[in-house]
Motif scaffolding. Structure first.
Motif, PDB file in Angstrom:
ATOM      1  N   ARG A 158      18.969  77.034  51.355  1.00 40.44           N
ATOM      2  CA  ARG A 158      19.637  76.227  50.326  1.00 40.44           C
ATOM      3  C   ARG A 158      20.919  75.688  50.928  1.00 40.44           C
ATOM      4  O   ARG A 158      21.719  76.434  51.486  1.00 40.44           O
ATOM      5  CB  ARG A 158      19.931  77.064  49.082  1.00 40.44           C
ATOM      6  N   SER A 159      21.095  74.378  50.831  1.00 37.12           N
ATOM      7  CA  SER A 159      22.301  73.735  51.354  1.00 37.12           C
ATOM      8  C   SER A 159      23.474  73.943  50.414  1.00 37.12           C
ATOM      9  O   SER A 159      23.296  74.130  49.212  1.00 37.12           O
ATOM     10  CB  SER A 159      22.072  72.228  51.530  1.00 37.12           C
ATOM     11  N   LYS A 160      24.665  73.862  50.977  1.00 36.98           N
ATOM     12  CA  LYS A 160      25.886  73.988  50.180  1.00 36.98           C
ATOM     13  C   LYS A 160      25.898  72.938  49.080  1.00 36.98           C
ATOM     14  O   LYS A 160      25.587  71.773  49.314  1.00 36.98           O
ATOM     15  CB  LYS A 160      27.112  73.832  51.079  1.00 36.98           C
ATOM     16  N   GLY A 161      26.216  73.365  47.865  1.00 35.75           N
ATOM     17  CA  GLY A 161      26.306  72.463  46.726  1.00 35.75           C
ATOM     18  C   GLY A 161      24.982  72.077  46.100  1.00 35.75           C
ATOM     19  O   GLY A 161      24.950  71.295  45.157  1.00 35.75           O
ATOM     20  N   GLN A 162      23.887  72.614  46.591  1.00 32.96           N
ATOM     21  CA  GLN A 162      22.558  72.293  46.047  1.00 32.96           C
ATOM     22  C   GLN A 162      21.987  73.498  45.308  1.00 32.96           C
ATOM     23  O   GLN A 162      22.362  74.635  45.575  1.00 32.96           O
ATOM     24  CB  GLN A 162      21.607  71.892  47.174  1.00 32.96           C
ATOM     25  N   GLU A 163      21.061  73.231  44.385  1.00 34.55           N
ATOM     26  CA  GLU A 163      20.424  74.305  43.632  1.00 34.55           C
ATOM     27  C   GLU A 163      19.041  74.653  44.157  1.00 34.55           C
ATOM     28  O   GLU A 163      18.614  75.791  44.082  1.00 34.55           O
ATOM     29  CB  GLU A 163      20.325  73.920  42.153  1.00 34.55           C
ATOM     30  N   SER A 164      18.326  73.654  44.680  1.00 30.06           N
ATOM     31  CA  SER A 164      16.956  73.905  45.110  1.00 30.06           C
ATOM     32  C   SER A 164      16.909  74.351  46.572  1.00 30.06           C
ATOM     33  O   SER A 164      17.813  74.080  47.361  1.00 30.06           O
ATOM     34  CB  SER A 164      16.079  72.671  44.891  1.00 30.06           C
ATOM     35  N   TYR A 165      15.818  75.030  46.892  1.00 27.81           N
ATOM     36  CA  TYR A 165      15.582  75.539  48.237  1.00 27.81           C
ATOM     37  C   TYR A 165      14.606  74.618  48.955  1.00 27.81           C
ATOM     38  O   TYR A 165      13.844  73.887  48.325  1.00 27.81           O
ATOM     39  CB  TYR A 165      15.002  76.950  48.185  1.00 27.81           C
ATOM     40  N   TYR A 166      14.614  74.679  50.265  1.00 30.12           N
ATOM     41  CA  TYR A 166      13.682  73.888  51.061  1.00 30.12           C
ATOM     42  C   TYR A 166      13.279  74.676  52.290  1.00 30.12           C
ATOM     43  O   TYR A 166      13.896  75.685  52.641  1.00 30.12           O
ATOM     44  CB  TYR A 166      14.293  72.529  51.437  1.00 30.12           C
ATOM     45  N   LEU A 167      12.232  74.196  52.958  1.00 29.76           N
ATOM     46  CA  LEU A 167      11.811  74.812  54.207  1.00 29.76           C
ATOM     47  C   LEU A 167      12.770  74.367  55.302  1.00 29.76           C
ATOM     48  O   LEU A 167      13.119  73.195  55.385  1.00 29.76           O
ATOM     49  CB  LEU A 167      10.386  74.386  54.559  1.00 29.76           C
ATOM     50  N   PRO A 168      13.222  75.278  56.136  1.00 32.64           N
ATOM     51  CA  PRO A 168      14.167  74.923  57.199  1.00 32.64           C
ATOM     52  C   PRO A 168      13.578  73.860  58.126  1.00 32.64           C
ATOM     53  O   PRO A 168      12.388  73.864  58.415  1.00 32.64           O
ATOM     54  CB  PRO A 168      14.376  76.236  57.944  1.00 32.64           C
ATOM     55  N   GLY A 169      14.437  72.976  58.582  1.00 34.27           N
ATOM     56  CA  GLY A 169      14.032  71.902  59.477  1.00 34.27           C
ATOM     57  C   GLY A 169      14.865  70.672  59.198  1.00 34.27           C
ATOM     58  O   GLY A 169      15.941  70.766  58.611  1.00 34.27           O
ATOM     59  N   GLY A 170      14.380  69.520  59.584  1.00 36.57           N
ATOM     60  CA  GLY A 170      15.131  68.302  59.322  1.00 36.57           C
ATOM     61  C   GLY A 170      14.545  67.092  60.003  1.00 36.57           C
ATOM     62  O   GLY A 170      13.418  67.104  60.493  1.00 36.57           O
ATOM     63  N   LYS A 171      15.351  66.043  60.047  1.00 40.51           N
ATOM     64  CA  LYS A 171      14.935  64.759  60.616  1.00 40.51           C
ATOM     65  C   LYS A 171      15.101  64.768  62.134  1.00 40.51           C
ATOM     66  O   LYS A 171      16.029  65.375  62.655  1.00 40.51           O
ATOM     67  CB  LYS A 171      15.777  63.631  60.035  1.00 40.51           C
ATOM     68  N   ARG A 172      14.206  64.036  62.774  1.00 38.20           N
ATOM     69  CA  ARG A 172      14.265  63.951  64.233  1.00 38.20           C
ATOM     70  C   ARG A 172      15.349  62.973  64.673  1.00 38.20           C
ATOM     71  O   ARG A 172      15.634  62.004  63.974  1.00 38.20           O
ATOM     72  CB  ARG A 172      12.910  63.598  64.815  1.00 38.20           C
ATOM     73  N   ASP A 173      15.947  63.259  65.810  1.00 44.80           N
ATOM     74  CA  ASP A 173      16.853  62.322  66.456  1.00 44.80           C
ATOM     75  C   ASP A 173      16.005  61.315  67.227  1.00 44.80           C
ATOM     76  O   ASP A 173      14.857  61.618  67.591  1.00 44.80           O
ATOM     77  CB  ASP A 173      17.797  63.053  67.424  1.00 44.80           C
ATOM     78  N   PRO A 174      16.528  60.122  67.494  1.00 40.05           N
ATOM     79  CA  PRO A 174      15.757  59.112  68.244  1.00 40.05           C
ATOM     80  C   PRO A 174      15.201  59.681  69.552  1.00 40.05           C
ATOM     81  O   PRO A 174      15.912  60.326  70.318  1.00 40.05           O
ATOM     82  CB  PRO A 174      16.787  58.008  68.516  1.00 40.05           C
ATOM     83  N   GLY A 175      13.899  59.462  69.763  1.00 41.29           N
ATOM     84  CA  GLY A 175      13.251  59.899  70.990  1.00 41.29           C
ATOM     85  C   GLY A 175      12.823  61.350  71.015  1.00 41.29           C
ATOM     86  O   GLY A 175      12.208  61.795  71.984  1.00 41.29           O
ATOM     87  N   GLU A 176      13.125  62.118  69.975  1.00 37.81           N
ATOM     88  CA  GLU A 176      12.749  63.539  69.947  1.00 37.81           C
ATOM     89  C   GLU A 176      11.288  63.720  69.557  1.00 37.81           C
ATOM     90  O   GLU A 176      10.787  63.026  68.677  1.00 37.81           O
ATOM     91  CB  GLU A 176      13.593  64.288  68.897  1.00 37.81           C
ATOM     92  N   SER A 177      10.661  64.698  70.167  1.00 41.83           N
ATOM     93  CA  SER A 177       9.314  65.093  69.761  1.00 41.83           C
ATOM     94  C   SER A 177       9.424  66.025  68.550  1.00 41.83           C
ATOM     95  O   SER A 177      10.516  66.505  68.216  1.00 41.83           O
ATOM     96  CB  SER A 177       8.620  65.834  70.908  1.00 41.83           C
ATOM     97  N   ASP A 178       8.290  66.284  67.912  1.00 40.79           N
ATOM     98  CA  ASP A 178       8.277  67.240  66.799  1.00 40.79           C
ATOM     99  C   ASP A 178       8.814  68.595  67.251  1.00 40.79           C
ATOM    100  O   ASP A 178       9.630  69.208  66.571  1.00 40.79           O
ATOM    101  CB  ASP A 178       6.856  67.434  66.260  1.00 40.79           C
ATOM    102  N   GLN A 179       8.350  69.066  68.416  1.00 36.39           N
ATOM    103  CA  GLN A 179       8.776  70.374  68.908  1.00 36.39           C
ATOM    104  C   GLN A 179      10.269  70.414  69.191  1.00 36.39           C
ATOM    105  O   GLN A 179      10.949  71.374  68.833  1.00 36.39           O
ATOM    106  CB  GLN A 179       7.986  70.778  70.156  1.00 36.39           C
ATOM    107  N   ASP A 180      10.783  69.362  69.820  1.00 35.34           N
ATOM    108  CA  ASP A 180      12.228  69.304  70.105  1.00 35.34           C
ATOM    109  C   ASP A 180      13.038  69.325  68.816  1.00 35.34           C
ATOM    110  O   ASP A 180      14.066  69.995  68.734  1.00 35.34           O
ATOM    111  CB  ASP A 180      12.570  68.047  70.909  1.00 35.34           C
TER     112      ASP A 180
END
Length: 132
Positions: free
Chosen positions: A21-43
């Motif tokens: 759960r992020s600061k200031g948020q009520e709902s939970y999510y699966l850890p992870g996020g958006k890729r940076d340019p040129g990044e693979s899924d694994q990276d």
């Protein structure tokens, strides 16, 4: 229609899934996020999990779980999120870092605490008998 492309880590232990759960948020999510340019899924997975949870994903244990898509939580109706999910082992001690305020172990009865795309993932994990 706009799609937010995210990578997520599925880590299940004793019938419960690790969520954040992020600061200031009520709902939970699966850890992870958006890729940076040129990044693979694994990276992306390795970088995001270290940034958010202070642990290191073991690259040779990363396995594709599935891709799920739903309306983006808290966004307008024309925005969806596509979440590509992976399982993997890790080393280190799980601790919230960066924008993460709390880590929680959730199960199927906690479906109402997560976003729509996470609900789809919970449904799949429950059908596979990974979640209690």
């Amino acid at each position: 229609m706009t799609t937010i492309d995210k990578i997520a880590w599925i880590h299940v232990n004793n019938g419960q899934i690790l969520c954040a759960r992020s600061k200031g948020q009520e709902s939970y999510y699966l850890p992870g996020g958006k890729r940076d340019p040129g990044e693979s899924d694994q990276d992306t997975l390795i970088r995001e999990i270290e940034e958010e949870l202070s642990v290191q994903i073991e690259q040779d244990t990363i396995h594709f779980f599935g891709t799920f898509e739903a309306r983006a939580h808290g966004k307008s109706e024309d925005i969806t999120v596509k979440m590509t999910c992976y399982t993997a082992d890790f080393s280190g001690i799980l601790r919230p870092a960066s924008e993460i305020e709390e880590l929680a172990w959730l199960n199927y009865k906690d479906l109402h605490l997560v976003s729509q795309v996470s609900q789809l993932i919970f449904e799949q994990l429950y059908a596979l008998k990974w979640l209690e």
